[in-house]
Scaffold this active site. Structure first.
Site, short mmCIF file in Angstrom:
data_model
loop_
_atom_site.label_atom_id
_atom_site.label_comp_id
_atom_site.label_asym_id
_atom_site.label_seq_id
_atom_site.Cartn_x
_atom_site.Cartn_y
_atom_site.Cartn_z
N SER A 132 64.54 4.16 137.96
CA SER A 132 64.85 5.41 137.27
C SER A 132 65.51 5.11 135.94
CB SER A 132 65.80 6.20 138.16
OG SER A 132 66.41 7.23 137.44
N TYR A 157 73.75 6.77 143.67
CA TYR A 157 72.30 6.74 143.55
C TYR A 157 71.88 5.78 142.43
CZ TYR A 157 67.59 8.14 142.18
OH TYR A 157 66.26 8.11 141.84
N LYS A 161 69.77 1.99 142.46
CA LYS A 161 68.57 1.60 141.71
C LYS A 161 68.82 0.31 140.94
CE LYS A 161 65.87 4.86 143.02
NZ LYS A 161 64.82 4.55 143.99
P1 NAD Z 1 61.10 12.38 147.78
O1 NAD Z 1 62.39 12.59 148.47
O2 NAD Z 1 60.16 13.52 147.69
O3 NAD Z 1 60.32 11.15 148.45
C1 NAD Z 1 60.97 10.05 149.03
C2 NAD Z 1 60.43 9.92 150.44
O4 NAD Z 1 61.02 8.77 151.05
C3 NAD Z 1 60.76 11.12 151.33
O5 NAD Z 1 59.56 11.60 151.90
C4 NAD Z 1 61.71 10.56 152.39
O6 NAD Z 1 61.55 11.19 153.63
C5 NAD Z 1 61.33 9.09 152.41
N1 NAD Z 1 62.38 8.16 152.82
C6 NAD Z 1 63.66 8.11 152.38
N2 NAD Z 1 64.31 7.09 152.97
C7 NAD Z 1 63.42 6.47 153.80
C8 NAD Z 1 63.49 5.37 154.66
N3 NAD Z 1 64.61 4.67 154.84
N4 NAD Z 1 62.38 5.02 155.36
C9 NAD Z 1 61.23 5.72 155.21
N5 NAD Z 1 61.10 6.78 154.41
C10 NAD Z 1 62.19 7.16 153.71
O7 NAD Z 1 61.43 11.80 146.33
P2 NAD Z 1 60.47 11.51 145.10
O8 NAD Z 1 60.85 12.44 144.01
O9 NAD Z 1 59.06 11.44 145.53
O10 NAD Z 1 61.00 10.08 144.67
C11 NAD Z 1 60.33 8.90 145.04
C12 NAD Z 1 61.08 7.72 144.45
O11 NAD Z 1 61.17 7.87 143.05
C13 NAD Z 1 62.51 7.56 144.96
O12 NAD Z 1 62.77 6.18 145.11
C14 NAD Z 1 63.34 8.15 143.84
O13 NAD Z 1 64.63 7.60 143.81
C15 NAD Z 1 62.53 7.72 142.63
N6 NAD Z 1 62.75 8.57 141.46
C16 NAD Z 1 62.54 9.91 141.53
C17 NAD Z 1 62.79 10.72 140.43
C18 NAD Z 1 62.59 12.21 140.48
O14 NAD Z 1 63.12 12.91 139.60
N7 NAD Z 1 61.84 12.75 141.42
C19 NAD Z 1 63.25 10.13 139.24
C20 NAD Z 1 63.45 8.76 139.19
C21 NAD Z 1 63.19 7.98 140.32
N1 UFG Z 2 69.87 21.49 134.52
C1 UFG Z 2 70.34 22.76 134.26
N2 UFG Z 2 70.41 23.63 135.32
C2 UFG Z 2 70.04 23.29 136.59
C3 UFG Z 2 69.56 21.99 136.82
C4 UFG Z 2 69.49 21.10 135.77
O1 UFG Z 2 70.68 23.11 133.14
O2 UFG Z 2 70.14 24.12 137.49
C5 UFG Z 2 69.78 20.55 133.39
C6 UFG Z 2 70.64 19.30 133.58
O3 UFG Z 2 71.94 19.52 133.12
C7 UFG Z 2 69.86 18.29 132.77
C8 UFG Z 2 68.40 18.74 132.87
O4 UFG Z 2 68.46 20.10 133.30
O5 UFG Z 2 70.24 18.40 131.43
C9 UFG Z 2 67.61 17.94 133.88
O6 UFG Z 2 68.33 17.91 135.10
P1 UFG Z 2 67.68 17.38 136.46
O7 UFG Z 2 68.71 17.53 137.52
O8 UFG Z 2 66.36 18.00 136.69
O9 UFG Z 2 67.40 15.86 136.13
P2 UFG Z 2 68.39 14.68 135.73
O10 UFG Z 2 67.95 14.22 134.38
O11 UFG Z 2 69.80 15.06 135.86
O12 UFG Z 2 68.09 13.62 136.86
C10 UFG Z 2 66.75 13.36 137.32
C11 UFG Z 2 66.79 12.99 138.78
C12 UFG Z 2 67.50 11.69 139.00
C13 UFG Z 2 66.93 10.63 138.14
C14 UFG Z 2 66.89 11.07 136.70
C15 UFG Z 2 66.19 10.09 135.85
O13 UFG Z 2 67.46 14.01 139.52
O14 UFG Z 2 67.31 11.30 140.32
O15 UFG Z 2 66.21 12.33 136.59
O16 UFG Z 2 64.94 9.81 136.36
F1 UFG Z 2 67.70 9.52 138.22
#
Ligand code: NAD
Ligand code: UFG
Length: 346
Positions: A132, A157, A161
């Site tokens: 991330s 978190y 990472k």
């Molecule tokens: P998500 O929660 O939808 O998917 C993650 C999946 O992993 C879930 O289905 C959960 O049940 C499963 N899981 C968690 N722990 C587990 C374990 N120990 N064993 C087996 N399954 C497990 O999240 P996502 O948005 O699809 O994110 C996927 C990956 O991308 C994650 O590693 C997350 O940290 C990373 N990521 C997501 C975002 C975002 O904004 N969505 C941003 C940056 C990084």
């Molecule tokens: N925001 C609002 N109102 C809300 C939710 C979010 O104003 O109700 C704003 C936040 O302050 C931020 C922007 O919208 O400025 C995006 O916020 P998100 O929570 O959607 O995303 P973040 O950038 O905070 O974090 C996300 C994921 C993290 C990941 C990161 C970088 O939640 O897991 O992106 O990939 F690490």
């Protein structure tokens, strides 16, 4: 030709399901595992309906060695040994990670450790890892590139990472044949254009787009814009929002890159973003323009731990993975809204 088998951990989740569809379309054989800590079997069924191959699914936990052994052994016995792994499985709620640091460390770091051990045992040398842009903290220079240092993380978190990236790098140093793409996602949004799969957050969404969609669907009260006095163009925070299908396609490129180009050459980090920073108020404006819906919102205080502004320099992914985003912010918002409407119907 027999297609290569890719194991997708966290395969029932948001990015995992979209990536599974993209992998199948690219001709890979896909195997999924998930422990449903943040997902449901219905998403596996939905993605199965979208692809023309059988998609084996294992309810398994990455921290559990015997679960992983079952997955790797069963596929091997079927004559389809796993060739590479895309590791999505992790807990991702930033706020919760601060409240439950041990859970986040054991799940995200412990799960990765266990996976690396089993991969080694089975001679599987290619890993795509979900990292991330949170690893950069509040970067000094934006757009941020991959050489930017890791800053002490505000949340457990983010720490997990950073720790997983280091763990994978150490594994690569100790295992000459191993290689990994560390994919640093910026902010994924959107859903598959068919609206058959999308993001189904549990409880009150933390992230902007799911909350915004639920507010428009009147499932929640108005969206709060967290902070309007930041030193940015309109006072709200800036992020780099990329379409989840573009992100899914990056994983296909990354696994191909590991198989064909860098076999056994260690780790390489890649930023995955559009390269454009967009403010929260601009997102609201774009959503209203593209969907014709009014977004109910109020201007609120800053959210603790938020980075002011970050967007990607994604040139490395363009040059080395031959990947760049193709879909617009508007397309992402429109697909998120279509998906929300489908959820609201059910
Ligand atoms: P998500 O929660 O939808 O998917 C993650 C999946 O992993 C879930 O289905 C959960 O049940 C499963 N899981 C968690 N722990 C587990 C374990 N120990 N064993 C087996 N399954 C497990 O999240 P996502 O948005 O699809 O994110 C996927 C990956 O991308 C994650 O590693 C997350 O940290 C990373 N990521 C997501 C975002 C975002 O904004 N969505 C941003 C940056 C990084
Ligand atoms: N925001 C609002 N109102 C809300 C939710 C979010 O104003 O109700 C704003 C936040 O302050 C931020 C922007 O919208 O400025 C995006 O916020 P998100 O929570 O959607 O995303 P973040 O950038 O905070 O974090 C996300 C994921 C993290 C990941 C990161 C970088 O939640 O897991 O992106 O990939 F690490």
């Amino acid at each position: 030709m027999t297609s290569l088998t890719i194991l997708v951990t966290g395969g029932a989740g948001y990015i995992g399901t979209h990536t599974a569809v993209a992998l199948a379309e690219a001709g890979f054989r896909v195997v999924l595992l998930d422990n449903f800590s943040n997902s449901e079997f219905s998403m596996v069924q939905a993605l199965r309906s979208m692809v023309d191959q059988e998609v084996p699914f294992y309810e398994a936990d990455c921290r559990n060695k015997s679960d992983l052994l079952r997955v790797f052994n069963t596929e091997k016995e079927k004559g389809h040994p796993i060739s590479g792994v895309i590791h999505f499985a992790a807990l991702k709620a930033v706020g919760e990670s601060v409240e439950k640091p041990e859970l986040y460390k054991s799940n995200n770091i412990g799960g990765t450790e266990c996976l690396l051990e089993i991969m080694k045992e089975f001679g599987v040398h290619s890993l795509v890892f979900s990292s991330s842009c949170t690893v950069y903290g509040e970067p000094e220079n934006i757009p941020v590139d991959e050489r930017s240092p890791f800053l002490p993380s505000e949340s457990t978190y983010g720490y997990t990472k950073q720790a997983c990236e280091k763990l994978i790098e150490n594994h690569a140093e100790e295992n000459g044949e191993f290689s990994s793409a560390l994919l640093r996602y910026f902010n994924p949004i959107g859903a598959h254009p068919s609206a058959i799969i999308g993001e189904s957050p549990r409880g009150i969404p933390n992230n902007l787009i799911p909350f915004l969609c639920q507010a428009v669907a009147k499932l929640r009260g108005p969206l709060t814009v967290f902070g309007t006095d930041y030193p940015t163009k309109d006072g709200s925070c800036i992020r780099d929002y990329l379409h989840v299908m573009d992100l899914a396609e990056a994983h296909v490129k990354a696994i191909g890159y590991l198989f064909e180009i860098v076999k056994g050459k260690g780790c390489r980090a890649f930023n995955l973003g559009t390269g454009t920073g967009v403010s929260v108020l601009e997102v609201i404006d774009a959503f209203e323009r593209v969907t014709g819906e009014k977004v109910p919102y109020t201007l609120g205080d800053r959210r603790e731990g938020d980075v002011v502004a970050i967007w990607a320099n994604a040139e490395r992914a363009k040059e080395e993975l031959k990947w760049e985003t193709k879909r617009s912010l508007e397309q992402g918002l429109n697909d998120s809204w279509n998906w929300q409407q489908k959820l609201s119907e059910n």
